[in-house]
Design an enzyme around this catalytic site. Structure first.
Site, PDB file in Angstrom:
ATOM      1  N   HIS A 150     -41.784  77.132 -16.554  1.00 19.79           N
ATOM      2  CA  HIS A 150     -40.744  76.887 -17.078  1.00 19.79           C
ATOM      3  C   HIS A 150     -39.480  76.134 -16.636  1.00 19.79           C
ATOM      4  CE1 HIS A 150     -38.070  78.642 -20.174  1.00 19.79           C
ATOM      5  NE2 HIS A 150     -36.830  78.599 -19.683  1.00 19.79           N
ATOM      6  N   GLU A 151     -39.003  77.162 -15.438  1.00 20.07           N
ATOM      7  CA  GLU A 151     -38.233  76.637 -14.443  1.00 20.07           C
ATOM      8  C   GLU A 151     -38.752  74.871 -14.142  1.00 20.07           C
ATOM      9  OE1 GLU A 151     -35.608  77.928 -14.351  1.00 20.07           O
ATOM     10  OE2 GLU A 151     -35.456  79.332 -15.585  1.00 20.07           O
TER      11      GLU A 151
ATOM     12  N   HIS B  24     -37.809  72.586 -16.767  1.00 16.64           N
ATOM     13  CA  HIS B  24     -36.638  72.036 -16.421  1.00 16.64           C
ATOM     14  C   HIS B  24     -36.003  71.066 -15.535  1.00 16.64           C
ATOM     15  CE1 HIS B  24     -35.529  74.857 -19.808  1.00 16.64           C
ATOM     16  NE2 HIS B  24     -34.877  76.163 -18.754  1.00 16.64           N
TER      17      HIS B  24
END
Length: 211
Positions: A23-24, A27
């Site tokens: 997820h990170e 980004h």
């Protein structure tokens, strides 16, 4: 044979770490693609979970809630993004914010595929792999749905800010300092679970129907 809480917690570690790490990293990768290399320079575009773990938000709080509550809440260290470095800050913010939840949706699909192929694994390991898949599906859909809530600083808040015209986007951005307090209030009142659990079940049904 059913897993006890300690065993369940043990097999939760891998899917949870994968969920927050990808997820990170998503980004950071999206931000780099659209012109901001802040995360790249800080080595946060990485699949090494140690670069994304917040000791309190990723470990302590989720473990306590797992042992004492039917609902898990936590967070990782957010990937730093300087939106002013993006080629088109307001427009590109949408894609940078969406990258995280989108990665969770893809991971939920991958865990579902493994779940459907459980018959290929040895019987002795199938119980644990099935448990990991169930956790992987749930935690990724949880992160996706939770982060899509239109509350800054959640990804959904960023997405809403990028889509709303001025001055509405500015007004929404101004509540970011209160975002975590709003989430905690929703969690403690039970409204957060009431809001997102049906959505998680909805997306789970769609994935299982397709795959």
């Amino acid at each position: 044979m059913e897993l006890n809480k300690v065993q369940y917690l043990a097999i939760s570690i891998i899917p949870i770490l994968f969920a927050i790490t990808v997820h990170e990293a998503a980004h950071g990768y999206a931000a780099k693609y659209f012109g901001d290399k802040t995360a790249h320079y800080l080595k946060r575009i990485s699949l090494n979970p140690l670069r994304h773990i917040d000791p309190v938000g990723t470990i302590v709080i989720p473990v306590i809630m797992f042992l004492t509550s039917p609902f898990i809440f936590g967070w990782a260290k957010p990937v730093p993004v300087n939106f002013n470095n993006l080629k088109n800050p307001k427009k590109d913010m949408f894609w940078v914010a969406l990258a995280g939840p989108a990665s969770n949706f893809l991971m939920a699909i991958l865990w579902t595929i493994v779940y459907k192929l459980i018959f290929l694994f040895p019987t002795s390991a199938s119980m644990f792999i099935r448990g990991m898949c169930e956790i992987g599906i749930f935690i990724n859909l949880l992160l996706m749905v939770l982060n899509l809530l239109p509350i800054p600083p959640l990804d959904g808040g960023r997405i809403a800010i990028s889509l709303l015209p001025q001055p509405y986007s500015y007004k929404l951005a101004s509540i970011e300092r209160y975002g975590m307090f709003i989430l905690i209030f929703l969690l403690l009142t039970g409204f957060l679970s009431f809001l997102i659990m049906p959505l998680i079940q909805f997306f789970r049904h769609i994935i299982f129907t397709i795959f």
